[in-house]
Design an enzyme around this catalytic site. Structure first.
Site, PDB file in Angstrom:
ATOM      1  N   LYS A   1       0.787  -1.234   0.000  1.00 35.18           N
ATOM      2  CA  LYS A   1       0.000   0.000   0.000  1.00 35.18           C
ATOM      3  C   LYS A   1       0.824   1.292   0.000  1.00 35.18           C
ATOM      4  O   LYS A   1       0.317   2.379   0.304  1.00 35.18           O
ATOM      5  CB  LYS A   1      -1.029   0.034   1.136  1.00 35.18           C
ATOM      6  CG  LYS A   1      -1.855  -1.190   1.313  1.00 35.18           C
ATOM      7  CD  LYS A   1      -2.281  -1.849   0.023  1.00 35.18           C
ATOM      8  CE  LYS A   1      -3.349  -1.092  -0.724  1.00 35.18           C
ATOM      9  NZ  LYS A   1      -3.577  -1.777  -2.048  1.00 35.18           N
ATOM     10  N   ALA A   2       2.103   1.158  -0.348  1.00 39.82           N
ATOM     11  CA  ALA A   2       2.977   2.337  -0.340  1.00 39.82           C
ATOM     12  C   ALA A   2       2.931   3.118  -1.647  1.00 39.82           C
ATOM     13  O   ALA A   2       3.552   4.181  -1.755  1.00 39.82           O
ATOM     14  CB  ALA A   2       4.413   1.885  -0.070  1.00 39.82           C
TER      15      ALA A   2
ATOM     16  N   THR B   1       8.223  -6.854  -5.481  1.00 37.96           N
ATOM     17  CA  THR B   1       8.193  -7.650  -4.257  1.00 37.96           C
ATOM     18  C   THR B   1       7.795  -6.777  -3.072  1.00 37.96           C
ATOM     19  O   THR B   1       8.052  -5.572  -3.066  1.00 37.96           O
ATOM     20  CB  THR B   1       9.563  -8.305  -3.958  1.00 37.96           C
ATOM     21  OG1 THR B   1       9.423  -9.115  -2.788  1.00 37.96           O
ATOM     22  CG2 THR B   1      10.660  -7.287  -3.709  1.00 37.96           C
ATOM     23  N   HIS B   2       7.157  -7.425  -2.085  1.00 35.45           N
ATOM     24  CA  HIS B   2       6.901  -6.737  -0.806  1.00 35.45           C
ATOM     25  C   HIS B   2       7.784  -7.327   0.291  1.00 35.45           C
ATOM     26  O   HIS B   2       7.584  -7.034   1.473  1.00 35.45           O
ATOM     27  CB  HIS B   2       5.437  -6.917  -0.388  1.00 35.45           C
ATOM     28  CG  HIS B   2       4.451  -6.103  -1.176  1.00 35.45           C
ATOM     29  ND1 HIS B   2       4.691  -4.813  -1.567  1.00 35.45           N
ATOM     30  CD2 HIS B   2       3.190  -6.390  -1.608  1.00 35.45           C
ATOM     31  CE1 HIS B   2       3.635  -4.358  -2.227  1.00 35.45           C
ATOM     32  NE2 HIS B   2       2.718  -5.292  -2.274  1.00 35.45           N
TER      33      HIS B   2
ATOM     34  N   SER C   1      -4.931   2.413   4.312  1.00 34.84           N
ATOM     35  CA  SER C   1      -5.053   1.852   2.969  1.00 34.84           C
ATOM     36  C   SER C   1      -5.047   0.318   3.035  1.00 34.84           C
ATOM     37  O   SER C   1      -5.841  -0.358   2.362  1.00 34.84           O
ATOM     38  CB  SER C   1      -3.897   2.359   2.104  1.00 34.84           C
ATOM     39  OG  SER C   1      -3.996   1.858   0.805  1.00 34.84           O
TER      40      SER C   1
ATOM     41  N   ASP D   1      -6.332   9.635 -11.415  1.00 39.72           N
ATOM     42  CA  ASP D   1      -7.566   9.475 -12.188  1.00 39.72           C
ATOM     43  C   ASP D   1      -7.374   8.600 -13.425  1.00 39.72           C
ATOM     44  O   ASP D   1      -8.238   7.775 -13.753  1.00 39.72           O
ATOM     45  CB  ASP D   1      -8.127  10.847 -12.594  1.00 39.72           C
ATOM     46  CG  ASP D   1      -8.667  11.586 -11.377  1.00 39.72           C
ATOM     47  OD1 ASP D   1      -8.999  10.908 -10.375  1.00 39.72           O
ATOM     48  OD2 ASP D   1      -8.731  12.831 -11.416  1.00 39.72           O
ATOM     49  N   VAL D   2      -6.261   8.784 -14.099  1.00 40.55           N
ATOM     50  CA  VAL D   2      -6.022   7.972 -15.304  1.00 40.55           C
ATOM     51  C   VAL D   2      -5.796   6.511 -14.914  1.00 40.55           C
ATOM     52  O   VAL D   2      -6.385   5.593 -15.497  1.00 40.55           O
ATOM     53  CB  VAL D   2      -4.843   8.536 -16.140  1.00 40.55           C
ATOM     54  CG1 VAL D   2      -4.477   7.584 -17.274  1.00 40.55           C
ATOM     55  CG2 VAL D   2      -5.199   9.909 -16.707  1.00 40.55           C
TER      56      VAL D   2
ATOM     57  N   ARG E   1      -8.274   3.762  -4.328  1.00 40.93           N
ATOM     58  CA  ARG E   1      -9.268   4.206  -3.347  1.00 40.93           C
ATOM     59  C   ARG E   1      -9.356   5.737  -3.291  1.00 40.93           C
ATOM     60  O   ARG E   1     -10.323   6.338  -3.737  1.00 40.93           O
ATOM     61  CB  ARG E   1      -8.906   3.592  -1.992  1.00 40.93           C
ATOM     62  CG  ARG E   1     -10.007   3.573  -0.955  1.00 40.93           C
ATOM     63  CD  ARG E   1      -9.482   2.931   0.308  1.00 40.93           C
ATOM     64  NE  ARG E   1      -8.294   3.610   0.810  1.00 40.93           N
ATOM     65  CZ  ARG E   1      -8.304   4.606   1.687  1.00 40.93           C
ATOM     66  NH1 ARG E   1      -9.436   5.030   2.196  1.00 40.93           N
ATOM     67  NH2 ARG E   1      -7.169   5.182   2.069  1.00 40.93           N
TER      68      ARG E   1
ATOM     69  N   GLY F   1      -5.951   7.859  -2.871  1.00 42.92           N
ATOM     70  CA  GLY F   1      -4.675   8.352  -3.389  1.00 42.92           C
ATOM     71  C   GLY F   1      -4.277   9.710  -2.846  1.00 42.92           C
ATOM     72  O   GLY F   1      -3.863  10.587  -3.608  1.00 42.92           O
TER      73      GLY F   1
END
Ligand code: A3P
Length: 304
Positions: A61-62, A119-120, A150, A242-243, A266, A268
């Site tokens: 979620k970064a 990767t996380h 998030s 938005d894009v 969601r 941003g």
């Protein structure tokens, strides 16, 4: 008629999602990871990197997907059509992910070079081959409060991860590092330390929001590319919230995610945690944060 057909599809999607079982988490060396990942850990740990592999690493979620799309467009010299040929996990394999027919490792092994991999994994769990081959790495970090919010909404809508429970429950789980990919603190601090001895470009979500063109230019230079201002502007536009929200190749429209519960793209923004944290939680968080961040020079902006 069309409307009815659309409703039907949505209903079917909802039902399919409701029937899917939740993914579970387990541990590797004390770090919580998805059970599917733990089950093939030896295969992941022994993954063979190539010197021209590029790794995009982050805590969940970064702003990983955002960074991935920026990198892809830079590599494709701003060619939008080329970047829209496939969903992001097919263009840039998610190394440790295993769901049904998707395996990041198999995807990566089947891909021609040069490869870009996501990767996380926390720094100590990155397969050693990436260090041996001296691969370039881009790490993106986001402030813990917004990351937590998030991640909470993401776990609500994404069935590959456990049910997050209520917000109050999740708040404690996250602070204890009992979420997939482990403690946020250890993750951001571990990668921050590593950049002193390895080619790592350490980006911040908050800086990307504040001045996307400046941050995109940093990525371009790190990748050794030289793009015109016009191409850079095109990349800024096509990687805007938005894009990307309307781009099916980046917005993760798939059966495991229920965007009616919470869209992947969601909000941003910086500072959404203020809509979620209670005053007591904020106080508790700040005390915990101070303790855990006392041994690092890392600084995060939690609001604009
Ligand atoms: P929110 O849930 O706060 O909206 P990741 O890709 O690491 O899973 O991160 C997802 C988060 O990054 C989500 O945050 C998502 O909205 C945000 N994000 C994705 N693309 C973005 C963009 N182009 N600009 C700003 N934020 C973006």
């Amino acid at each position: 008629m069309e409307r009815m057909a659309k409703d039907k599809v949505e209903e079917t999607g909802e039902l399919e999602w409701a029937l899917l079982p939740r993914g579970e988490i387990s541990q590797v060396e004390g770090i919580f990871l998805e059970k599917n990942t733990c089950n093939i850990w030896d295969k992941i740990w022994n993954f063979q990197a190539k010197p021209d592999d590029l790794v995009i690493a982050s805590y969940p979620k970064a702003g990983t997907t955002w960074t991935q799309e920026i990198v892809d467009l830079i590599q494709n010299n701003g060619d939008i059509e080329k970047s829209r040929q496939a969903p992001i996990p097919l263009r840039q394999p998610f190394l440790e992910l295993v769901i049904t027919t998707y395996s990041g490792i198999n995807q990566a092994n089947a891909m021609p070079s040069p490869r870009t991999l996501k990767t996380h994994l926390p720094v100590q769990l990155l397969p050693p081959s990436f260090w041996e081959k001296n691969c370039k790495i881009i790490y993106v970090a986001r402030n813990a409060k917004d990351t937590m919010v998030s991640y909470y909404h993401f776990q609500r809508m994404n069935k590959t991860l456990p049910d997050p429970g209520s917000w109050d429950e999740y708040f404690e789980t996250f602070l204890a590092g009992k979420v997939a990919w482990g403690s946020w603190y250890d993750h951001v601090k571990g990668w921050w330390r590593k950049k002193d001895s390895h080619p790592i470009l350490y980006l911040f979500y908050e800086e990307m929001i504040t001045d996307p063109k400046r941050e995109i230019r940093k990525v371009m230079e790190f990748l050794g590319k030289d793009l015109t201002e016009e191409v850079l502007d095109k990349i800024v536009y096509n990687t805007s919230f938005d894009v990307m929200k309307n781009n099916p190749m980046t917005n993760y429209t798939n059966v495991r995610m229920n965007h009616n519960i919470s869209p992947f793209m969601r909000k941003g923004v910086i500072g959404d945690w203020k809509n979620q944290f209670s005053e007591t939680q904020n106080k508790q968080f700040n005390e915990d944060y101070e303790k855990n961040m006392a041994d690092t020079s890392l600084l995060f902006r939690m609001e604009l």
